[in-house]
Write a protein that holds these residues in place. Sequence first.
Motif, short mmCIF file in Angstrom:
data_model
loop_
_atom_site.label_atom_id
_atom_site.label_comp_id
_atom_site.label_asym_id
_atom_site.label_seq_id
_atom_site.Cartn_x
_atom_site.Cartn_y
_atom_site.Cartn_z
N LYS A 14 0.85 -1.19 0.00
CA LYS A 14 0.00 0.00 0.00
C LYS A 14 0.88 1.24 0.00
N LEU A 15 0.57 2.19 -0.89
CA LEU A 15 1.36 3.41 -1.01
C LEU A 15 0.72 4.59 -0.29
N VAL A 23 -4.17 3.79 -3.10
CA VAL A 23 -3.18 3.46 -4.11
C VAL A 23 -2.22 2.39 -3.59
N TYR A 24 -2.01 1.38 -4.42
CA TYR A 24 -1.09 0.30 -4.10
C TYR A 24 0.00 0.20 -5.17
N LYS A 25 1.15 -0.25 -4.77
CA LYS A 25 2.16 -0.66 -5.73
C LYS A 25 1.85 -2.08 -6.13
N ALA A 36 1.29 1.46 -10.40
CA ALA A 36 0.48 1.90 -9.27
C ALA A 36 -0.97 1.57 -9.60
N LYS A 38 -4.84 2.25 -8.48
CA LYS A 38 -5.69 3.13 -7.69
C LYS A 38 -7.10 2.55 -7.66
N CYS A 70 1.26 11.72 -15.43
CA CYS A 70 1.29 10.30 -15.09
C CYS A 70 0.54 9.48 -16.14
N PHE A 87 4.06 3.81 -12.17
CA PHE A 87 4.58 3.90 -10.81
C PHE A 87 5.67 4.96 -10.78
#
Length: 284
Positions: A14-15, A23-25, A36, A38, A70, A87
């Motif tokens: 989790k970012l 947002v997760y990696k 990433a 979302k 992005c 990412f």
Amino acid sequence: MIGQTISHFRVVEKLGAGGMGVVYKAQDIRLERAVALKFLPENVATDAQALERFRREAHAASALNHPGICTIYDVGERDRPFIAMEFIDGEGLRNHIGGKPLPLDEILNLGIQIADALDAAHAQGIIHRDIKPANIFVTKRGQAKVLDFGLAKLLPKGIAFAGTDSSSSAQEPVSMVGYISGTPSYMSPEQIRGDDLDPRTDIFSFGLLLYEMTAGRQAFAGNTGGAIIEGILSRRPPPLSNLNPEVPARLEEIISRAVHKDREQRYQSAAEIREELKQLKLYV
């Protein structure tokens, strides 16, 4: 969520999280690259307005191909909607500023990059409408990246300013009330008033970013949203030269024009302010 595979993305860590996204990696197991992912927060995942904003973010950003924006790779709406995007190895602009003025060369470099990204979006008929430090990332190599087009307004092709479209307000699916429910520290006066918006609203917000990078603090501070709104509508920010004696007079002039309360007196395009910053960079 950690360890799960969503479509062809394996969630790694989790970012971060906010009101409109978690947002997760993740690892793209087909192309073997980091991305990433979302997701909408679970508490709004079935909310029609939140879903519209989420789709709008994917639609707007996917139409753009620019090093300062992005990149969107994929979207999914089965089970739980997600956006797969580039990412970015770096940090948000607020953390990057860290409460103190940035070096002049970095202010100009980041400013030119952000202005160029806004120019690319505006050229495609896209107004961001939510330019703020949380939506700017700075990579470890010093590249600014504009994120989160969830409030973006998509103009009909060939229309430079939304004010020329008399039906724009009627077609707008997200209400202005939703915009000012949070702290509106980076909104233009016309956005706060609920006027029809055009690309110059992004220029005002961008000017506030330049101010913050130069001063190390927000242009309009206050303990309440109401106090900040009052400042944006009726007060000038504190002079930059009082907060950062090393700021060149020309940079202060550029920022003052960008944050003029009358949009007719602002820079009329992101390209115009980008060129002013480039010219200044030649002489400092």
